[in-house]
Design a protein around this motif. Structure first.
Motif, PDB file in Angstrom:
ATOM      1  N   GLY A   4       5.767  71.307 -10.293  1.00 49.75           N
ATOM      2  CA  GLY A   4       5.022  70.876  -9.137  1.00 49.75           C
ATOM      3  C   GLY A   4       3.277  71.317  -9.177  1.00 49.75           C
ATOM      4  N   ALA A   5       3.070  72.019 -10.463  1.00 45.59           N
ATOM      5  CA  ALA A   5       1.708  72.224 -10.548  1.00 45.59           C
ATOM      6  C   ALA A   5       0.869  71.264 -11.142  1.00 45.59           C
ATOM      7  N   LYS A   6      -0.249  70.725 -10.818  1.00 43.37           N
ATOM      8  CA  LYS A   6      -1.163  69.593 -11.420  1.00 43.37           C
ATOM      9  C   LYS A   6      -2.545  70.099 -11.202  1.00 43.37           C
ATOM     10  N   GLU A   7      -2.813  70.268 -12.438  1.00 41.44           N
ATOM     11  CA  GLU A   7      -4.586  70.907 -12.750  1.00 41.44           C
ATOM     12  C   GLU A   7      -4.933  70.299 -13.730  1.00 41.44           C
ATOM     13  N   GLN A   8      -6.331  70.454 -13.784  1.00 39.65           N
ATOM     14  CA  GLN A   8      -7.056  69.898 -15.012  1.00 39.65           C
ATOM     15  C   GLN A   8      -8.193  70.951 -15.119  1.00 39.65           C
ATOM     16  N   ASP A   9      -8.611  71.116 -16.274  1.00 38.00           N
ATOM     17  CA  ASP A   9      -9.696  72.102 -16.964  1.00 38.00           C
ATOM     18  C   ASP A   9     -10.976  71.427 -16.605  1.00 38.00           C
ATOM     19  N   PRO A  10     -12.113  71.933 -15.874  1.00 35.97           N
ATOM     20  CA  PRO A  10     -13.242  71.518 -15.631  1.00 35.97           C
ATOM     21  C   PRO A  10     -13.878  71.322 -16.840  1.00 35.97           C
TER      22      PRO A  10
ATOM     23  N   TRP B  38     -13.745  67.596 -17.941  1.00 34.50           N
ATOM     24  CA  TRP B  38     -14.816  66.727 -17.256  1.00 34.50           C
ATOM     25  C   TRP B  38     -16.295  66.594 -17.594  1.00 34.50           C
ATOM     26  N   THR B  39     -16.770  67.946 -17.941  1.00 30.95           N
ATOM     27  CA  THR B  39     -18.050  67.894 -18.569  1.00 30.95           C
ATOM     28  C   THR B  39     -18.255  67.465 -19.874  1.00 30.95           C
ATOM     29  N   LYS B  40     -16.978  67.604 -20.816  1.00 29.08           N
ATOM     30  CA  LYS B  40     -16.943  66.884 -22.307  1.00 29.08           C
ATOM     31  C   LYS B  40     -16.983  65.530 -21.794  1.00 29.08           C
ATOM     32  N   ALA B  41     -16.307  64.832 -21.291  1.00 32.07           N
ATOM     33  CA  ALA B  41     -16.224  63.518 -21.005  1.00 32.07           C
ATOM     34  C   ALA B  41     -17.464  62.754 -20.531  1.00 32.07           C
ATOM     35  N   LEU B  42     -18.136  63.629 -19.700  1.00 38.19           N
ATOM     36  CA  LEU B  42     -19.640  63.034 -19.136  1.00 38.19           C
ATOM     37  C   LEU B  42     -20.366  63.262 -20.452  1.00 38.19           C
ATOM     38  N   ASP B  43     -20.338  64.250 -21.275  1.00 44.00           N
ATOM     39  CA  ASP B  43     -21.271  64.273 -22.369  1.00 44.00           C
ATOM     40  C   ASP B  43     -21.004  63.015 -23.273  1.00 44.00           C
ATOM     41  N   LYS B  44     -19.683  62.976 -23.575  1.00 44.73           N
ATOM     42  CA  LYS B  44     -19.365  61.982 -24.348  1.00 44.73           C
ATOM     43  C   LYS B  44     -19.857  60.430 -24.119  1.00 44.73           C
TER      44      LYS B  44
ATOM     45  N   GLY C 242      -5.844  63.600 -19.034  1.00 45.40           N
ATOM     46  CA  GLY C 242      -4.737  63.853 -18.125  1.00 45.40           C
ATOM     47  C   GLY C 242      -4.791  65.334 -17.589  1.00 45.40           C
ATOM     48  N   LEU C 243      -3.726  65.690 -17.273  1.00 42.10           N
ATOM     49  CA  LEU C 243      -3.143  67.046 -16.568  1.00 42.10           C
ATOM     50  C   LEU C 243      -3.084  68.328 -17.628  1.00 42.10           C
ATOM     51  N   ILE C 244      -3.136  69.234 -17.260  1.00 44.58           N
ATOM     52  CA  ILE C 244      -2.963  70.549 -18.223  1.00 44.58           C
ATOM     53  C   ILE C 244      -1.409  70.424 -18.240  1.00 44.58           C
ATOM     54  N   GLN C 245      -1.037  70.371 -19.748  1.00 46.81           N
ATOM     55  CA  GLN C 245       0.525  70.611 -19.810  1.00 46.81           C
ATOM     56  C   GLN C 245       1.055  71.751 -19.657  1.00 46.81           C
ATOM     57  N   GLY C 246       2.272  72.017 -19.378  1.00 47.52           N
ATOM     58  CA  GLY C 246       3.027  73.268 -19.395  1.00 47.52           C
ATOM     59  C   GLY C 246       2.930  74.119 -18.200  1.00 47.52           C
TER      60      GLY C 246
ATOM     61  N   THR D   8      -9.957  61.683 -11.337  1.00 48.96           N
ATOM     62  CA  THR D   8      -8.697  62.423 -11.700  1.00 48.96           C
ATOM     63  C   THR D   8      -7.852  62.039 -13.168  1.00 48.96           C
ATOM     64  N   GLN D   9      -8.244  60.470 -13.518  1.00 51.83           N
ATOM     65  CA  GLN D   9      -7.904  59.918 -14.484  1.00 51.83           C
ATOM     66  C   GLN D   9      -8.924  59.708 -15.774  1.00 51.83           C
ATOM     67  N   GLY D  10      -9.913  59.874 -15.416  1.00 50.13           N
ATOM     68  CA  GLY D  10     -11.035  59.605 -16.504  1.00 50.13           C
ATOM     69  C   GLY D  10     -12.512  59.686 -16.049  1.00 50.13           C
ATOM     70  N   THR D  11     -13.473  59.669 -16.757  1.00 53.56           N
ATOM     71  CA  THR D  11     -14.801  59.404 -16.300  1.00 53.56           C
ATOM     72  C   THR D  11     -15.294  58.128 -16.991  1.00 53.56           C
ATOM     73  N   LYS D  12     -16.103  57.480 -16.110  1.00 50.58           N
ATOM     74  CA  LYS D  12     -16.541  56.008 -16.581  1.00 50.58           C
ATOM     75  C   LYS D  12     -18.085  56.169 -16.298  1.00 50.58           C
ATOM     76  N   ALA D  13     -19.068  55.783 -17.174  1.00 45.69           N
ATOM     77  CA  ALA D  13     -20.362  55.763 -16.947  1.00 45.69           C
ATOM     78  C   ALA D  13     -21.064  54.212 -17.265  1.00 45.69           C
ATOM     79  N   VAL D  14     -21.954  54.097 -16.721  1.00 44.45           N
ATOM     80  CA  VAL D  14     -22.834  52.788 -17.046  1.00 44.45           C
ATOM     81  C   VAL D  14     -24.216  52.632 -16.829  1.00 44.45           C
ATOM     82  N   ALA D  15     -24.792  52.067 -17.681  1.00 38.97           N
ATOM     83  CA  ALA D  15     -26.385  52.101 -17.793  1.00 38.97           C
ATOM     84  C   ALA D  15     -26.839  50.611 -17.265  1.00 38.97           C
ATOM     85  N   ILE D  16     -27.675  50.446 -16.244  1.00 42.76           N
ATOM     86  CA  ILE D  16     -28.111  49.066 -15.909  1.00 42.76           C
ATOM     87  C   ILE D  16     -29.603  48.918 -15.667  1.00 42.76           C
ATOM     88  N   ASN D  17     -30.106  47.878 -16.234  1.00 45.36           N
ATOM     89  CA  ASN D  17     -31.601  47.495 -16.304  1.00 45.36           C
ATOM     90  C   ASN D  17     -32.006  47.389 -14.717  1.00 45.36           C
ATOM     91  N   GLY D  18     -32.776  48.248 -14.330  1.00 50.15           N
ATOM     92  CA  GLY D  18     -33.220  48.243 -12.912  1.00 50.15           C
ATOM     93  C   GLY D  18     -33.738  46.704 -12.343  1.00 50.15           C
TER      94      GLY D  18
END
Length: 91
Positions: free
Chosen positions: A48-54, A57-63, A40-44, A16-26
């Protein structure tokens, strides 16, 4: 315990706060590259509403993946396994 399998294992945690990725040598367990993106959350929204745009998440994974490929020298990141984890709680 090391897998003793050649190749790279990529793990991603999308939360809910971020995306983390790691690459490890097997074979050695050495971290080849890692990256994280915070968001973070969608502002405005109504009180009481707390939402995020999916798309966030996909942009964070790509990055994360692109940054790891650049940081880890793409020729070394011959992926063997990819694991994605995400969780949320509901009330």
């Amino acid at each position: 315990m090391l897998s003793k399998v050649s190749g790279v294992f990529i793990g991603v945690d999308s939360g809910t706060q971020g995306t983390k990725a790691v690459a490890i040598n097997g074979k050695t367990g050495a971290v080849l590259a890692e990256h994280s993106v915070s968001y973070g959350l969608i502002q405005g929204l109504p009180e009481g509403a707390k939402e995020q745009d999916p798309k966030t998440w996909t942009k964070a994974l790509d990055k994360c993946i692109k940054s790891m490929l650049l940081a880890g020298n793409a020729d070394r990141l011959n992926g063997r396994c990819f694991h994605l984890s995400g969780s949320q709680n509901g009330f």
